[in-house]
Design a protein around this motif. Structure first.
Motif, PDB file in Angstrom:
ATOM      1  N   SER A  28       5.816  46.581 -13.882  1.00  0.00           N
ATOM      2  CA  SER A  28       6.376  47.036 -14.747  1.00  0.00           C
ATOM      3  C   SER A  28       6.847  48.963 -14.719  1.00  0.00           C
ATOM      4  CB  SER A  28       4.735  47.431 -15.786  1.00  0.00           C
ATOM      5  OG  SER A  28       4.156  48.641 -15.140  1.00  0.00           O
ATOM      6  N   GLY A  29       7.879  49.370 -14.735  1.00  0.00           N
ATOM      7  CA  GLY A  29       8.203  50.741 -14.605  1.00  0.00           C
ATOM      8  C   GLY A  29       9.554  50.491 -16.186  1.00  0.00           C
ATOM      9  N   ASP A  30      10.559  51.221 -16.018  1.00  0.00           N
ATOM     10  CA  ASP A  30      11.728  51.429 -16.445  1.00  0.00           C
ATOM     11  C   ASP A  30      12.448  51.028 -15.947  1.00  0.00           C
ATOM     12  OD1 ASP A  30       9.864  54.446 -16.966  1.00  0.00           O
ATOM     13  OD2 ASP A  30      10.271  55.567 -15.055  1.00  0.00           O
ATOM     14  N   GLU A  31      13.072  50.567 -17.173  1.00  0.00           N
ATOM     15  CA  GLU A  31      14.484  50.025 -16.960  1.00  0.00           C
ATOM     16  C   GLU A  31      15.898  50.878 -16.788  1.00  0.00           C
ATOM     17  OE1 GLU A  31      14.536  46.913 -20.610  1.00  0.00           O
ATOM     18  OE2 GLU A  31      12.899  46.552 -19.102  1.00  0.00           O
ATOM     19  N   TYR A  32      16.003  50.639 -16.295  1.00  0.00           N
ATOM     20  CA  TYR A  32      17.979  50.738 -15.994  1.00  0.00           C
ATOM     21  C   TYR A  32      18.717  49.736 -15.311  1.00  0.00           C
ATOM     22  CZ  TYR A  32      15.489  55.282 -14.548  1.00  0.00           C
ATOM     23  OH  TYR A  32      14.347  56.609 -14.415  1.00  0.00           O
ATOM     24  N   ASP A  64      19.305  54.587 -17.883  1.00  0.00           N
ATOM     25  CA  ASP A  64      18.495  54.208 -18.398  1.00  0.00           C
ATOM     26  C   ASP A  64      19.453  54.470 -19.759  1.00  0.00           C
ATOM     27  OD1 ASP A  64      18.459  56.526 -19.683  1.00  0.00           O
ATOM     28  OD2 ASP A  64      16.642  57.184 -18.738  1.00  0.00           O
ATOM     29  N   LYS A  70      19.984  57.651 -12.145  1.00  0.00           N
ATOM     30  CA  LYS A  70      19.007  57.445 -10.776  1.00  0.00           C
ATOM     31  C   LYS A  70      19.459  56.523  -9.778  1.00  0.00           C
ATOM     32  CE  LYS A  70      14.598  57.673 -10.674  1.00  0.00           C
ATOM     33  NZ  LYS A  70      14.706  58.027 -10.050  1.00  0.00           N
ATOM     34  N   THR A  91      14.350  47.124 -13.066  1.00  0.00           N
ATOM     35  CA  THR A  91      13.253  47.437 -13.205  1.00  0.00           C
ATOM     36  C   THR A  91      12.754  47.988 -12.165  1.00  0.00           C
ATOM     37  OG1 THR A  91      12.432  45.468 -14.784  1.00  0.00           O
ATOM     38  CG2 THR A  91      11.255  47.075 -14.070  1.00  0.00           C
ATOM     39  N   ASN A  93       9.858  50.652 -10.315  1.00  0.00           N
ATOM     40  CA  ASN A  93       8.625  51.507 -10.301  1.00  0.00           C
ATOM     41  C   ASN A  93       8.103  52.171  -9.323  1.00  0.00           C
ATOM     42  OD1 ASN A  93       5.641  51.765  -9.242  1.00  0.00           O
ATOM     43  ND2 ASN A  93       5.506  49.977 -11.070  1.00  0.00           N
ATOM     44  N   LYS A  94       7.617  53.569 -10.143  1.00  0.00           N
ATOM     45  CA  LYS A  94       7.278  55.146  -9.492  1.00  0.00           C
ATOM     46  C   LYS A  94       6.394  54.564  -8.121  1.00  0.00           C
ATOM     47  CE  LYS A  94       6.276  59.815  -9.884  1.00  0.00           C
ATOM     48  NZ  LYS A  94       5.555  60.890 -11.131  1.00  0.00           N
TER      49      LYS A  94
END
Length: 119
Positions: A28-32, A64, A70, A91, A93-94
């Motif tokens: 899981s994570g942020d989508e760019y 994003d 990013k 995706t 992830n930190k």
């Protein structure tokens, strides 16, 4: 015998659910969104068994769905570079950095990200 079978089934079910949760957390994570603009840097390597393989290393600017920028660094484990001008949903992830990517049609890229990508 019934107790052993019930215990074994319970352990298998709990392990399966635990693996599913762990997979979700890791992937899981942020989508760019990025657009492939280079062929990437070719990296020839060998695995532990001595077999040769090719990776392509990329460093691309992603955006994003709100247009926030990013810098994304990832490898594509393919025997050829990613297709130039392709749009990717990445995706990030930190803890792990880029965990996955997939090619998407231009129409699926959010408008703010698309505007920043210059397309």
């Amino acid at each position: 015998m019934k107790k052993i079978l019930i215990g074994l089934v319970s352990v298998v079910v709990i392990a399966f659910i635990g693996l599913q949760i762990a997979q979700k957390v890791v992937s899981s994570g942020d989508e760019y969104y990025v657009q492939v603009t280079t062929d990437g840097q070719r990296i020839d390597s060998k695995d532990d068994s001595g077999n040769s393989y090719v990776d392509y290393k990329y460093s691309l600017t992603g955006y994003d769905d709100e247009g926030k920028e990013k810098e994304l660094k990832f490898n594509a484990a393919k025997n050829r570079p990613l297709r130039r001008e392709a749009f990717l949903k990445v995706t990030w992830n930190k803890q792990k950095g880029v965990t996955s990517y997939e090619e998407v049609p231009q129409k699926e890229v959010p408008k703010k990200a698309l505007a920043k990508l210059g397309a």
